[in-house]
Scaffold this motif. Sequence first.
Motif, PDB file in Angstrom:
ATOM      1  N   ALA A   1       0.842  -1.199   0.000  1.00 59.06           N
ATOM      2  CA  ALA A   1       0.000   0.000   0.000  1.00 59.06           C
ATOM      3  C   ALA A   1       0.872   1.243   0.000  1.00 59.06           C
ATOM      4  N   ASP A   2       1.919   1.244   0.827  1.00 59.28           N
ATOM      5  CA  ASP A   2       2.794   2.415   0.917  1.00 59.28           C
ATOM      6  C   ASP A   2       3.489   2.715  -0.399  1.00 59.28           C
ATOM      7  N   ALA A   3       3.789   1.670  -1.172  1.00 61.47           N
ATOM      8  CA  ALA A   3       4.465   1.866  -2.454  1.00 61.47           C
ATOM      9  C   ALA A   3       3.508   2.320  -3.553  1.00 61.47           C
ATOM     10  N   GLY A   4       2.194   2.213  -3.306  1.00 66.03           N
ATOM     11  CA  GLY A   4       1.225   2.651  -4.304  1.00 66.03           C
ATOM     12  C   GLY A   4       0.805   1.579  -5.293  1.00 66.03           C
ATOM     13  N   TRP A   5       0.997   0.323  -4.928  1.00 59.12           N
ATOM     14  CA  TRP A   5       0.590  -0.784  -5.782  1.00 59.12           C
ATOM     15  C   TRP A   5      -0.888  -1.104  -5.583  1.00 59.12           C
ATOM     16  N   PRO A   6      -1.660  -1.313  -6.644  1.00 57.49           N
ATOM     17  CA  PRO A   6      -2.980  -1.921  -6.491  1.00 57.49           C
ATOM     18  C   PRO A   6      -2.770  -3.356  -5.992  1.00 57.49           C
ATOM     19  N   ALA A   7      -3.507  -3.756  -4.982  1.00 59.96           N
ATOM     20  CA  ALA A   7      -3.259  -5.021  -4.288  1.00 59.96           C
ATOM     21  C   ALA A   7      -3.208  -6.226  -5.217  1.00 59.96           C
ATOM     22  N   LEU A   8      -4.248  -6.430  -6.006  1.00 61.88           N
ATOM     23  CA  LEU A   8      -4.290  -7.637  -6.828  1.00 61.88           C
ATOM     24  C   LEU A   8      -3.202  -7.633  -7.890  1.00 61.88           C
ATOM     25  N   SER A   9      -2.908  -6.519  -8.505  1.00 65.05           N
ATOM     26  CA  SER A   9      -1.866  -6.535  -9.539  1.00 65.05           C
ATOM     27  C   SER A   9      -0.518  -6.889  -8.918  1.00 65.05           C
ATOM     28  N   HIS A  10      -0.239  -6.378  -7.713  1.00 70.22           N
ATOM     29  CA  HIS A  10       1.019  -6.763  -7.064  1.00 70.22           C
ATOM     30  C   HIS A  10       1.041  -8.258  -6.775  1.00 70.22           C
ATOM     31  N   TYR A  11      -0.065  -8.759  -6.228  1.00 73.15           N
ATOM     32  CA  TYR A  11      -0.134 -10.180  -5.899  1.00 73.15           C
ATOM     33  C   TYR A  11       0.108 -11.037  -7.147  1.00 73.15           C
TER      34      TYR A  11
END
Length: 170
Positions: free
Chosen positions: A148-158
């Motif tokens: 979250a701190d890095a600004g990633w959308p959760a599912l795309s990072h996963y």
Amino acid sequence: MSAPLPRDLSDLQSALRAKLEEAELLAMTSLDEIETLTTLLGQLTAPGSGTEDKSGAESAAREEMRHRLAGALQRPASPQVAAPERQKAALMADPLFDATWYLQTYPDVAESGMDPAAHYLSAGAFEGRDPGPAFDTIAYYLANPDIADAGWPALSHYLMFGRAAGRRLA
């Protein structure tokens, strides 16, 4: 006494960049402090604070993460965040993203006519919206707050990194 004036344009540009970076860091730190204080204030004024059950604690943690995400939505994403088109391709290739479910669950997105994947990537994840019934955005952020701190959308990072790295879903 103030600092001496720069001698040429490149010195001035360097000095301005340094001041801008300093101001951005100060602003981000201040936003984090405000979010923390807001959360603490909410906990202090909540009925029965200090004696809440596990579901109450979980609810408070989820709400705190929603506030944190609102701040993340205001900041630019880290340079390490993949380009939106790569993220969208990852979403579209995996059943954890369910465009039909997303539009049915969030009628405001359907009414806007916006592409559901584009909405999730640009705003939905940071609003705590789930991309499908089998993925809990807030739970992923709670288990992996650096994302979250890095600004990633959760599912795309996963999908792009988290699954292979063994990141927890909750």
